[in-house]
Scaffold this active site. Sequence first.
Site, PDB file in Angstrom:
ATOM      1  N   HIS A   1      14.304 -45.185  -3.983  1.00  0.00           N
ATOM      2  CA  HIS A   1      14.846 -46.501  -4.312  1.00  0.00           C
ATOM      3  C   HIS A   1      13.828 -47.256  -5.166  1.00  0.00           C
ATOM      4  O   HIS A   1      12.633 -47.240  -4.867  1.00  0.00           O
ATOM      5  CB  HIS A   1      15.079 -47.327  -3.040  1.00  0.00           C
ATOM      6  CG  HIS A   1      16.032 -46.706  -2.063  1.00  0.00           C
ATOM      7  ND1 HIS A   1      17.342 -47.109  -1.947  1.00  0.00           N
ATOM      8  CD2 HIS A   1      15.859 -45.723  -1.140  1.00  0.00           C
ATOM      9  CE1 HIS A   1      17.936 -46.405  -0.979  1.00  0.00           C
ATOM     10  NE2 HIS A   1      17.054 -45.552  -0.481  1.00  0.00           N
TER      11      HIS A   1
ATOM     12  N   THR B   1      20.354 -42.240   5.001  1.00  0.00           N
ATOM     13  CA  THR B   1      21.789 -42.012   5.199  1.00  0.00           C
ATOM     14  C   THR B   1      22.349 -40.910   4.302  1.00  0.00           C
ATOM     15  O   THR B   1      23.400 -40.354   4.603  1.00  0.00           O
ATOM     16  CB  THR B   1      22.589 -43.306   4.935  1.00  0.00           C
ATOM     17  OG1 THR B   1      22.310 -43.784   3.622  1.00  0.00           O
ATOM     18  CG2 THR B   1      22.234 -44.381   5.960  1.00  0.00           C
TER      19      THR B   1
ATOM     20  N   HIS C   1      20.155 -36.142   0.254  1.00  0.00           N
ATOM     21  CA  HIS C   1      19.850 -35.598  -1.084  1.00  0.00           C
ATOM     22  C   HIS C   1      18.650 -36.412  -1.543  1.00  0.00           C
ATOM     23  O   HIS C   1      18.720 -37.656  -1.560  1.00  0.00           O
ATOM     24  CB  HIS C   1      21.080 -35.786  -1.988  1.00  0.00           C
ATOM     25  CG  HIS C   1      20.931 -35.424  -3.441  1.00  0.00           C
ATOM     26  ND1 HIS C   1      21.881 -34.662  -4.115  1.00  0.00           N
ATOM     27  CD2 HIS C   1      20.002 -35.740  -4.349  1.00  0.00           C
ATOM     28  CE1 HIS C   1      21.512 -34.523  -5.389  1.00  0.00           C
ATOM     29  NE2 HIS C   1      20.369 -35.177  -5.550  1.00  0.00           N
TER      30      HIS C   1
ATOM     31  N   HIS D   1      20.656 -30.662  -6.220  1.00  0.00           N
ATOM     32  CA  HIS D   1      20.564 -31.029  -4.810  1.00  0.00           C
ATOM     33  C   HIS D   1      19.255 -30.547  -4.203  1.00  0.00           C
ATOM     34  O   HIS D   1      18.938 -29.362  -4.263  1.00  0.00           O
ATOM     35  CB  HIS D   1      21.742 -30.409  -4.055  1.00  0.00           C
ATOM     36  CG  HIS D   1      21.853 -30.842  -2.635  1.00  0.00           C
ATOM     37  ND1 HIS D   1      22.439 -32.038  -2.267  1.00  0.00           N
ATOM     38  CD2 HIS D   1      21.441 -30.258  -1.488  1.00  0.00           C
ATOM     39  CE1 HIS D   1      22.392 -32.157  -0.952  1.00  0.00           C
ATOM     40  NE2 HIS D   1      21.786 -31.093  -0.456  1.00  0.00           N
TER      41      HIS D   1
ATOM     42  N   ASP E   1      22.420 -49.223  -6.783  1.00  0.00           N
ATOM     43  CA  ASP E   1      22.863 -49.029  -5.405  1.00  0.00           C
ATOM     44  C   ASP E   1      24.119 -49.866  -5.139  1.00  0.00           C
ATOM     45  O   ASP E   1      24.231 -51.011  -5.573  1.00  0.00           O
ATOM     46  CB  ASP E   1      21.738 -49.430  -4.432  1.00  0.00           C
ATOM     47  CG  ASP E   1      21.954 -48.845  -3.048  1.00  0.00           C
ATOM     48  OD1 ASP E   1      21.210 -47.925  -2.664  1.00  0.00           O
ATOM     49  OD2 ASP E   1      22.881 -49.317  -2.345  1.00  0.00           O
TER      50      ASP E   1
ATOM     51  N   GLY F   1      16.030 -44.642   8.555  1.00  0.00           N
ATOM     52  CA  GLY F   1      17.355 -45.105   8.145  1.00  0.00           C
ATOM     53  C   GLY F   1      17.956 -44.323   7.000  1.00  0.00           C
ATOM     54  O   GLY F   1      18.868 -44.799   6.322  1.00  0.00           O
TER      55      GLY F   1
ATOM     56  N   HIS G   1      16.047 -38.759  -2.798  1.00  0.00           N
ATOM     57  CA  HIS G   1      16.211 -39.937  -3.657  1.00  0.00           C
ATOM     58  C   HIS G   1      15.127 -40.960  -3.391  1.00  0.00           C
ATOM     59  O   HIS G   1      14.548 -41.004  -2.309  1.00  0.00           O
ATOM     60  CB  HIS G   1      17.592 -40.571  -3.463  1.00  0.00           C
ATOM     61  CG  HIS G   1      17.886 -41.019  -2.060  1.00  0.00           C
ATOM     62  ND1 HIS G   1      18.288 -40.145  -1.075  1.00  0.00           N
ATOM     63  CD2 HIS G   1      17.823 -42.237  -1.477  1.00  0.00           C
ATOM     64  CE1 HIS G   1      18.477 -40.816   0.059  1.00  0.00           C
ATOM     65  NE2 HIS G   1      18.188 -42.088  -0.157  1.00  0.00           N
TER      66      HIS G   1
ATOM     67  N   CYS H   1      28.297 -33.720  -0.872  1.00  0.00           N
ATOM     68  CA  CYS H   1      27.097 -34.542  -1.048  1.00  0.00           C
ATOM     69  C   CYS H   1      27.431 -35.635  -2.061  1.00  0.00           C
ATOM     70  O   CYS H   1      27.755 -35.357  -3.217  1.00  0.00           O
ATOM     71  CB  CYS H   1      25.910 -33.722  -1.528  1.00  0.00           C
ATOM     72  SG  CYS H   1      24.506 -34.764  -1.962  1.00  0.00           S
TER      73      CYS H   1
HETATM   74  P1  AMP Z   1      19.115 -44.001   2.138  1.00  0.00           P
HETATM   75  O1  AMP Z   1      19.491 -44.989   3.205  1.00  0.00           O
HETATM   76  O2  AMP Z   1      17.660 -44.033   1.786  1.00  0.00           O
HETATM   77  O3  AMP Z   1      19.616 -42.618   2.457  1.00  0.00           O
HETATM   78  O4  AMP Z   1      19.824 -44.504   0.818  1.00  0.00           O
HETATM   79  C1  AMP Z   1      21.106 -44.188   0.453  1.00  0.00           C
HETATM   80  C2  AMP Z   1      21.558 -45.292  -0.446  1.00  0.00           C
HETATM   81  O5  AMP Z   1      22.670 -44.863  -1.176  1.00  0.00           O
HETATM   82  C3  AMP Z   1      21.985 -46.585   0.282  1.00  0.00           C
HETATM   83  O6  AMP Z   1      21.169 -47.657  -0.146  1.00  0.00           O
HETATM   84  C4  AMP Z   1      23.435 -46.757  -0.128  1.00  0.00           C
HETATM   85  O7  AMP Z   1      23.806 -48.093  -0.318  1.00  0.00           O
HETATM   86  C5  AMP Z   1      23.500 -45.962  -1.422  1.00  0.00           C
HETATM   87  N1  AMP Z   1      24.809 -45.457  -1.773  1.00  0.00           N
HETATM   88  C6  AMP Z   1      25.681 -44.790  -0.981  1.00  0.00           C
HETATM   89  N2  AMP Z   1      26.791 -44.485  -1.669  1.00  0.00           N
HETATM   90  C7  AMP Z   1      26.616 -44.958  -2.925  1.00  0.00           C
HETATM   91  C8  AMP Z   1      27.415 -44.965  -4.101  1.00  0.00           C
HETATM   92  N3  AMP Z   1      28.637 -44.394  -4.147  1.00  0.00           N
HETATM   93  N4  AMP Z   1      26.924 -45.574  -5.213  1.00  0.00           N
HETATM   94  C9  AMP Z   1      25.703 -46.137  -5.192  1.00  0.00           C
HETATM   95  N5  AMP Z   1      24.901 -46.162  -4.122  1.00  0.00           N
HETATM   96  C10 AMP Z   1      25.356 -45.590  -2.995  1.00  0.00           C
HETATM   97 ZN    ZN Z   2      23.302 -33.466  -3.265  1.00  0.00          ZN
END
Ligand code: AMP
Ligand code: ZN
Length: 113
Positions: free
Chosen positions: A102, A95, A98, A46, A30, A93, A100, A4
């Site tokens: 924004h 991705t 875990h 997690h 981000d 969307g 989170h 993760c």
């Molecule tokens: P979501 O699309 O809501 O699942 O948001 C996941 C976010 O995590 C996306 O905006 C990615 O750009 C961001 N993300 C993925 N890997 C990293 C990383 N290593 N450091 C910072 N942000 C990341």
């Molecule tokens: Zn996690």
Amino acid sequence: MDNCIFCKIAVGEIPSKVAYEDEVIMAFHDIEPQAPVHVVVIPKAHIASGMNEVTKDNSAVVAHIFESIPQIAASLGLGEGYRVVCNCGENAGQTVQHLHFHILGGKTLGAMA
Ligand code: AMP
Ligand code: ZN
């Protein structure tokens, strides 16, 4: 949680630009910002996969995140306003599986994300 990416960020195994951190949550910038200021706030523990897994047993951390967001936003200079987004599931969307949230700001964001 193995594999993760946000768990790895939480323990520093993957480097990130930290905006805020305490014992239970972390906010980091981000890697693909969608606004001039784009920070992701996570519980360090997690919670898979996200919003759908919030329960009475783990929702205290969600409250803590939302109690902390105003001060995180203020520290990022978002006094003129910001947006909080939680993508939940494929159609939204999401991705990373875990929980989170924004924080987006630093410009006029328009009607929706
Ligand atoms: P979501 O699309 O809501 O699942 O948001 C996941 C976010 O995590 C996306 O905006 C990615 O750009 C961001 N993300 C993925 N890997 C990293 C990383 N290593 N450091 C910072 N942000 C990341
Ligand atoms: Zn996690």
